[in-house]
Design a protein around this motif. Structure first.
Motif, PDB file in Angstrom:
ATOM      1  N   LEU A  91      -1.962  -4.532  -0.305  1.00 15.62           N
ATOM      2  CA  LEU A  91      -2.700  -3.539   0.479  1.00 15.62           C
ATOM      3  C   LEU A  91      -1.887  -3.046   1.671  1.00 15.62           C
ATOM      4  O   LEU A  91      -1.851  -1.832   1.951  1.00 15.62           O
ATOM      5  N   LEU A  92      -1.231  -3.949   2.395  1.00 11.18           N
ATOM      6  CA  LEU A  92      -0.421  -3.537   3.543  1.00 11.18           C
ATOM      7  C   LEU A  92       0.704  -2.599   3.104  1.00 11.18           C
ATOM      8  O   LEU A  92       0.945  -1.572   3.735  1.00 11.18           O
ATOM      9  N   ASP A  93       1.376  -2.956   1.997  1.00 13.25           N
ATOM     10  CA  ASP A  93       2.467  -2.119   1.504  1.00 13.25           C
ATOM     11  C   ASP A  93       1.956  -0.732   1.116  1.00 13.25           C
ATOM     12  O   ASP A  93       2.590   0.277   1.417  1.00 13.25           O
ATOM     13  N   GLY A  94       0.795  -0.686   0.449  1.00 13.25           N
ATOM     14  CA  GLY A  94       0.219   0.593   0.051  1.00 13.25           C
ATOM     15  C   GLY A  94      -0.162   1.448   1.241  1.00 13.25           C
ATOM     16  O   GLY A  94       0.108   2.650   1.285  1.00 13.25           O
ATOM     17  N   THR A  95      -0.779   0.812   2.231  1.00 15.51           N
ATOM     18  CA  THR A  95      -1.189   1.535   3.439  1.00 15.51           C
ATOM     19  C   THR A  95       0.026   2.072   4.188  1.00 15.51           C
ATOM     20  O   THR A  95       0.028   3.214   4.668  1.00 15.51           O
ATOM     21  N   MET A  96       1.070   1.247   4.278  1.00 17.40           N
ATOM     22  CA  MET A  96       2.279   1.684   4.967  1.00 17.40           C
ATOM     23  C   MET A  96       3.010   2.775   4.177  1.00 17.40           C
ATOM     24  O   MET A  96       3.648   3.653   4.767  1.00 17.40           O
ATOM     25  N   LEU A  97       2.900   2.757   2.846  1.00 17.92           N
ATOM     26  CA  LEU A  97       3.495   3.834   2.051  1.00 17.92           C
ATOM     27  C   LEU A  97       2.775   5.153   2.316  1.00 17.92           C
ATOM     28  O   LEU A  97       3.416   6.201   2.463  1.00 17.92           O
ATOM     29  N   VAL A  98       1.453   5.103   2.397  1.00 13.52           N
ATOM     30  CA  VAL A  98       0.687   6.316   2.716  1.00 13.52           C
ATOM     31  C   VAL A  98       1.094   6.854   4.084  1.00 13.52           C
ATOM     32  O   VAL A  98       1.469   8.026   4.239  1.00 13.52           O
ATOM     33  N   ALA A  99       1.026   5.987   5.096  1.00 12.42           N
ATOM     34  CA  ALA A  99       1.345   6.420   6.463  1.00 12.42           C
ATOM     35  C   ALA A  99       2.816   6.805   6.585  1.00 12.42           C
ATOM     36  O   ALA A  99       3.149   7.829   7.207  1.00 12.42           O
ATOM     37  N   GLY A 100       3.692   6.013   5.977  1.00  6.61           N
ATOM     38  CA  GLY A 100       5.117   6.277   6.092  1.00  6.61           C
ATOM     39  C   GLY A 100       5.532   7.563   5.410  1.00  6.61           C
ATOM     40  O   GLY A 100       6.417   8.275   5.894  1.00  6.61           O
ATOM     41  N   SER A 101       4.901   7.888   4.271  1.00  6.75           N
ATOM     42  CA  SER A 101       5.219   9.124   3.565  1.00  6.75           C
ATOM     43  C   SER A 101       4.694  10.346   4.312  1.00  6.75           C
ATOM     44  O   SER A 101       5.266  11.435   4.236  1.00  6.75           O
ATOM     45  N   MET A 102       3.596  10.174   5.039  1.00  9.05           N
ATOM     46  CA  MET A 102       3.018  11.289   5.798  1.00  9.05           C
ATOM     47  C   MET A 102       3.828  11.594   7.056  1.00  9.05           C
ATOM     48  O   MET A 102       4.082  12.763   7.378  1.00  9.05           O
ATOM     49  N   ILE A 103       4.225  10.549   7.773  1.00  9.47           N
ATOM     50  CA  ILE A 103       4.893  10.757   9.058  1.00  9.47           C
ATOM     51  C   ILE A 103       6.386  10.916   8.840  1.00  9.47           C
ATOM     52  O   ILE A 103       7.099   9.947   8.589  1.00  9.47           O
ATOM     53  N   GLY A 104       6.856  12.140   8.922  1.00 10.24           N
ATOM     54  CA  GLY A 104       8.286  12.416   8.836  1.00 10.24           C
ATOM     55  C   GLY A 104       8.748  13.005  10.158  1.00 10.24           C
ATOM     56  O   GLY A 104       8.803  12.321  11.170  1.00 10.24           O
ATOM     57  N   TRP A 144       0.357  12.013   1.363  1.00  9.22           N
ATOM     58  CA  TRP A 144      -0.550  10.867   1.454  1.00  9.22           C
ATOM     59  C   TRP A 144      -0.886  10.325   0.063  1.00  9.22           C
ATOM     60  O   TRP A 144      -1.258   9.158  -0.086  1.00  9.22           O
ATOM     61  N   ASN A 145      -0.779  11.171  -0.963  1.00 10.21           N
ATOM     62  CA  ASN A 145      -1.135  10.744  -2.322  1.00 10.21           C
ATOM     63  C   ASN A 145      -0.018   9.988  -3.026  1.00 10.21           C
ATOM     64  O   ASN A 145      -0.167   9.606  -4.184  1.00 10.21           O
ATOM     65  N   ASN A 146       1.112   9.760  -2.341  1.00  9.55           N
ATOM     66  CA  ASN A 146       2.243   9.078  -2.983  1.00  9.55           C
ATOM     67  C   ASN A 146       1.883   7.686  -3.497  1.00  9.55           C
ATOM     68  O   ASN A 146       2.450   7.229  -4.489  1.00  9.55           O
ATOM     69  N   VAL A 147       0.942   7.034  -2.834  1.00 10.11           N
ATOM     70  CA  VAL A 147       0.580   5.679  -3.258  1.00 10.11           C
ATOM     71  C   VAL A 147      -0.056   5.691  -4.647  1.00 10.11           C
ATOM     72  O   VAL A 147       0.031   4.705  -5.387  1.00 10.11           O
ATOM     73  N   THR A 148      -0.679   6.816  -5.046  1.00  8.38           N
ATOM     74  CA  THR A 148      -1.294   6.866  -6.378  1.00  8.38           C
ATOM     75  C   THR A 148      -0.234   6.869  -7.475  1.00  8.38           C
ATOM     76  O   THR A 148      -0.501   6.466  -8.609  1.00  8.38           O
ATOM     77  N   PHE A 149       0.977   7.315  -7.148  1.00  3.65           N
ATOM     78  CA  PHE A 149       2.034   7.383  -8.156  1.00  3.65           C
ATOM     79  C   PHE A 149       2.543   6.002  -8.547  1.00  3.65           C
ATOM     80  O   PHE A 149       3.112   5.841  -9.629  1.00  3.65           O
ATOM     81  N   ILE A 150       2.376   5.030  -7.658  1.00  5.46           N
ATOM     82  CA  ILE A 150       2.928   3.691  -7.912  1.00  5.46           C
ATOM     83  C   ILE A 150       1.830   2.696  -8.272  1.00  5.46           C
ATOM     84  O   ILE A 150       1.988   1.496  -8.091  1.00  5.46           O
ATOM     85  N   ALA A 151       0.705   3.204  -8.801  1.00  7.62           N
ATOM     86  CA  ALA A 151      -0.424   2.319  -9.121  1.00  7.62           C
ATOM     87  C   ALA A 151      -0.015   1.199 -10.071  1.00  7.62           C
ATOM     88  O   ALA A 151      -0.551   0.088 -10.007  1.00  7.62           O
ATOM     89  N   GLY A 152       0.955   1.481 -10.949  1.00  5.86           N
ATOM     90  CA  GLY A 152       1.407   0.468 -11.899  1.00  5.86           C
ATOM     91  C   GLY A 152       2.111  -0.701 -11.243  1.00  5.86           C
ATOM     92  O   GLY A 152       2.334  -1.734 -11.883  1.00  5.86           O
ATOM     93  N   GLU A 153       2.471  -0.552  -9.956  1.00  2.03           N
ATOM     94  CA  GLU A 153       3.167  -1.625  -9.246  1.00  2.03           C
ATOM     95  C   GLU A 153       2.335  -2.195  -8.092  1.00  2.03           C
ATOM     96  O   GLU A 153       2.845  -2.958  -7.272  1.00  2.03           O
ATOM     97  N   MET A 154       1.057  -1.808  -8.046  1.00  2.00           N
ATOM     98  CA  MET A 154       0.152  -2.322  -7.014  1.00  2.00           C
ATOM     99  C   MET A 154      -0.634  -3.523  -7.539  1.00  2.00           C
ATOM    100  O   MET A 154      -1.060  -3.538  -8.691  1.00  2.00           O
ATOM    101  N   LYS A 155      -0.811  -4.514  -6.688  1.00  3.73           N
ATOM    102  CA  LYS A 155      -1.709  -5.615  -7.006  1.00  3.73           C
ATOM    103  C   LYS A 155      -3.143  -5.121  -6.859  1.00  3.73           C
ATOM    104  O   LYS A 155      -3.475  -4.436  -5.890  1.00  3.73           O
TER     105      LYS A 155
END
Length: 492
Positions: free
Chosen positions: A16-29, A256-267
């Motif tokens: 969950l932390l990794d997913g949340t940080m991917l969302v926030a990290g991909s948004m903030i450039g 922000w939707n980048n996390v949906t692309f890696i669903a196959g690697e999410m716990k």
């Protein structure tokens, strides 16, 4: 008889932390540090500056919580591409994937990469003992200039450095999802804490006179030139100004939707994708709105509008920290853009991998390397992003595709209603918050934004549509080739 080796599969290594940080990290450039200057020039007032960010934040949060239902229904790699395929058909999904590959993801990677180079130059230039090396990464250092017909191709040091960074991050991500995860999570936490600190110090250093001047007549919308000129706006011009302003805020809030692309690697993707979307977008929305309120607390509107190279955050940081402000912001943006690009690169290749599995992309993209990542997809993404870096037109391309991005978001959210009818008995571990009202509000707001752009800012719409439409013949050619291959296999 030798045992057949099992092909690699995507590894579920992200929590969950990794997913949340991917969302926030991909948004903030780099957007939050820059685009407010253009917004102020369009709307001319503190109230409307904040309104633009609040509207964008509301749209982003609404879309994110709506996507939660889709991510729980289809917890597989590919995200939005998969949702469009399931709700509509392969053609619509392909047009999204094609646009994503041609410019949405790759153009964003290019733009963020060049932003990293620019602020690396600013960082070096602001420190006395490294100032002489700033030219090595500067956009003003032209390495090559060659006429090609009526077009003059130029290559700057900043473009070259951005390509090197993109290649480096791509290489790191070919070594497995774990390395990319560590970079994204670590750098995102760092930049969130840095932004929080900047905002906090900004409010501590609030200038009462500036605040009062900015928030007097805060809803008086007008054009504000860099030279201080004020332009009255008709109702039509005001609507166009809001739409043009939101191009910048939507770009800053996208991915922000980048996390949906890696669903196959999410716990536990049914739970963690939706939660990551909500938490990540909420954190970023609060930071974005707070940062812009802070800008109005330390800088007169005219200084925001006329900030050098639109670097509003640098001007604000200088007002807060003095001369050290340039160094602080340049370092923050270097961290921000480096982490942002890592998340974009990591997530993007998963879409091409899923498309290849459906016969809609290069077949080799559908295979994983020994580290269980789509290496070929990563490298062709790298190639296109690098070409866009060389073109020098990444900024224009991003302006052009804001319209397309929102159209696909609208289509995806409409897909929730379609799937409720097509598959009423399908398992929905999570249902869209506020359904049917909130998703409908997003659709209405998204269509309003796109309509305003079509009417008042057509230069932001038709080029993006052309890119999408080019995908139609490509789709039918690819399908014809697939059918031909199937026929050959049957005949043989």
């Amino acid at each position: 008889m030798e045992p057949t080796s099992t092909p690699p599969k995507l590894k579920s290594e992200l929590g969950l932390l990794d997913g949340t940080m991917l969302v926030a990290g991909s948004m903030i450039g780099s957007g939050i540090f820059i685009v407010s200057a253009d917004i102020i020039r369009n709307v001319g007032s503190a109230g409307w500056l904040i309104a633009v960010w609040v509207i964008t934040g509301f749209m982003t949060l609404t879309a994110a919580v709506s996507y939660g239902e889709l991510s729980a229904m289809f917890p597989k790699a590919g995200g939005q591409y998969v949702y469009l395929k399931e709700a509509y058909n392969k053609l619509i999904a392909f047009l999204y994937g094609w646009s994503f590959f041609a410019v949405i993801q790759t153009g964003t990677i290019a733009a963020v990469g060049v932003a990293f180079s620019k602020f690396t130059a600013a960082f070096l230039a602001s420190i006395s003992f490294t100032a002489k090396y700033a030219y090595l990464v500067s956009e003003d250092t032209i390495l090559l200039k060659a006429p090609i017909g009526s077009y003059v191709f130029t290559l700057s040091a900043a473009q070259l450095v951005s390509i090197v960074v993109i290649v480096l991050l791509t290489y790191i991500n070919t070594k497995g999802v774990k390395g990319g995860k560590i970079i994204t999570t670590t750098l995102t936490i760092t930049k969130l804490l840095s932004l929080f600190g900047l905002i906090t110090f900004g409010f501590i250093m609030l200038n009462g006179n500036v605040w009062h001047a900015n928030w007097t007549n805060a809803w008086d919308m007008h054009g504000l030139g860099k030279d201080g000129s004020i332009t009255s706006l008709t109702m039509a011009a005001a609507l166009g100004a809001i739409a043009a302003s939101m191009v910048g805020s939507i770009f800053s809030s996208d991915a922000w939707n980048n996390v949906t692309f890696i669903a196959g690697e999410m716990k536990n993707p049914q739970r963690n994708i939706g939660l990551s979307l909500f938490l990540g977008t909420l954190i970023v929305t609060l930071i974005y709105v707070s940062a812009n309120v802070m800008y109005t607390a330390v800088l007169p509107l005219q200084e925001i509008a006329s900030a050098e190279k639109d670097r509003v955050a640098v001007a604000a940081s200088n007002a807060i920290f003095g001369n050290a402000g340039t160094i602080i912001i340049a370092l923050m943006i270097m961290i921000s853009t480096f982490g942002c690009n890592n998340g974009l690169i990591l997530a993007g290749a998963r879409v091409y991998h899923t498309m290849a599995k459906d016969g809609l992309f290069f077949k080799k993209t559908g295979t994983l390397n020994k580290n269980a990542v789509p290496e070929f997809g990563l490298w062709i993404q790298c190639l296109v992003a690098s070409i866009l870096c060389l073109s020098g037109r990444y900024g224009d391309l991003l302006d052009m595709i804001s319209f397309v991005v929102v159209i696909f978001y609208v289509l995806t959210i409409v897909g929730i209603y379609i799937l409720r009818v097509k598959r009423p008995d399908a398992q929905r571990p999570y249902k869209a918050f506020g359904y049917p009202v909130l998703p409908a509000i997003y659709v209405l707001m998204g269509l309003t934004f796109c309509t305003l752009l079509i009417i008042y800012k057509p230069q932001y719409t038709w080029p993006g549509l052309i890119i999408v439409l080019i995908g139609i013949p490509i789709y039918y050619i690819s399908q014809r080739n697939v059918k031909h291959e199937d026929t050959v296999l049957i005949d043989s």
